[in-house]
Design a protein around this motif. Sequence first.
Motif, mmCIF file in Angstrom:
data_model
loop_
_atom_site.group_PDB
_atom_site.id
_atom_site.type_symbol
_atom_site.label_atom_id
_atom_site.label_comp_id
_atom_site.label_asym_id
_atom_site.label_seq_id
_atom_site.Cartn_x
_atom_site.Cartn_y
_atom_site.Cartn_z
ATOM 1 N N ILE A 57 0.844 -1.195 0.000
ATOM 2 C CA ILE A 57 0.000 0.000 0.000
ATOM 3 C C ILE A 57 0.885 1.252 0.000
ATOM 4 C CG2 ILE A 57 -1.760 1.308 1.247
ATOM 5 C CD1 ILE A 57 -2.732 -1.320 2.449
ATOM 6 N N TYR A 58 0.548 2.189 -0.882
ATOM 7 C CA TYR A 58 1.314 3.431 -0.993
ATOM 8 C C TYR A 58 0.370 4.624 -1.005
ATOM 9 C CZ TYR A 58 5.088 0.308 -2.401
ATOM 10 O OH TYR A 58 6.024 -0.699 -2.425
ATOM 11 N N ARG A 59 0.802 5.685 -0.367
ATOM 12 C CA ARG A 59 0.061 6.946 -0.437
ATOM 13 C C ARG A 59 0.730 7.831 -1.484
ATOM 14 N NH1 ARG A 59 -0.171 10.861 4.724
ATOM 15 N NH2 ARG A 59 2.007 11.126 4.125
ATOM 16 N N TYR A 220 -4.708 6.557 -1.725
ATOM 17 C CA TYR A 220 -3.867 5.390 -1.484
ATOM 18 C C TYR A 220 -4.073 4.393 -2.622
ATOM 19 C CZ TYR A 220 -3.564 7.182 3.296
ATOM 20 O OH TYR A 220 -3.353 7.971 4.397
ATOM 21 N N GLN A 222 -2.927 0.317 -4.105
ATOM 22 C CA GLN A 222 -2.350 -0.991 -3.800
ATOM 23 C C GLN A 222 -1.718 -1.549 -5.062
ATOM 24 O OE1 GLN A 222 -4.965 -3.714 -1.756
ATOM 25 N NE2 GLN A 222 -3.848 -5.511 -2.500
ATOM 26 N N ILE A 262 3.127 2.877 3.055
ATOM 27 C CA ILE A 262 2.311 3.209 4.225
ATOM 28 C C ILE A 262 3.053 2.965 5.542
ATOM 29 C CG2 ILE A 262 1.204 0.943 4.333
ATOM 30 C CD1 ILE A 262 -1.346 2.320 5.195
#
Length: 396
Positions: A57-59, A220, A222, A262
């Motif tokens: 997961i990345y913001r 966010y 994925q 994240i």
Amino acid sequence: MLKNLLTISLRSLTKDKSFSGINILGLTLGITCSLFLLLYILDELSFDRYHKNANNIYRIVSNIQEPDNAFTWASTQFPLAEELVDNYPEVENAVRFIQIDQTIFNHGDKQFTEAEFYLTDSTVFDMFSYRLIYGDPATALDNSFSLVLTETASKKYFSSPQEALGESIKNQQGEEFKITGIIEDVPNNSHFKFQGLVSLSTRPQFQRNGNWGGFGIFTYIQLPTNYDLASMKASLNKIVIEKVNPVFERFGIKVVYDLQKITDIHLHSKIADEAEAGGDISYIYIFGAVAVFMLLIACINYMNLATARSANRAKEVGIRKVMGSERKQLIYQFLAESIVVALIALALSLVSVFVLLPYFNVIANKTLPFSYVMQPVVIWGLVIIVFFTGFVGGSY
């Protein structure tokens, strides 16, 4: 042999109670302080790792360069998530959070001001591991005016979370929100917290009016496991060129998207508009060094005291040699005594932590329960501390 070593060690400790007491007290102080720092470090490192997909997961954040200023926002524009999901198949999921302005909600005669309600996409529970106590995570936010409350928030309006499911609360405009799910409170080791989630379809104007010029949306995504982030950043740059630049170039403003994992946000992000106050990785290094230093000081203290007492034990060592004790056996004996002292100090340290933990939580702004000590990593840490202290302390 082990039983014999323990018997001799305990006999030696009780023979000189004042010396043993000073040694145990010094080690107890060192281990207690180190244990508190270890708990703090582990808690800081645990942020957002409870999510099943945490490693993927990345913001998305926005680096903005104005003619006379440069800054970074933790937010993006509304259309970005849909653009990524629709046109970039490597993006497995995209979820947005939009904070709702402080609003008064009521149920019957109970009325509360809510400042931590967010609009979000219906796939939020596919990405994040927020555990629903009641309700179906697959459909909880499918319909307009659906609301998922945390357990604590539900208890403000209803006598129990179970009673809240299927009921409704109203805002000051008279809109009725049906409670379709109750989740456990968001863990304290989260970079982002909320009290309620509202289906994004409740506000269709965002869909109609959302444009590439307005920010304020936490986005966010994925990605697949071990996905090449350079490829994703290239895709984001492509979106900037095609969608964002036409809006901002005429004002001399440049926008560049970046990705934050994240699990890195709490300790590594320095963005001013974070939803929650962050930590600092430099403190982890500092506190880790201090914890090791305290243990070393306690061990050196023990070594100094033991060395000062060694003259009084020279006769004992001489007699043991005459009686046939080998050098290896004498080493085992003194190391065993040191480890027994460390075990006693550890037991007293655990009692001290249990008593002092509430005060530590106040000072450190944490809510660590004593059960945190029972984590496998902490238990292994305690075992290492005992043997490290025992061997270093008894190495004289």
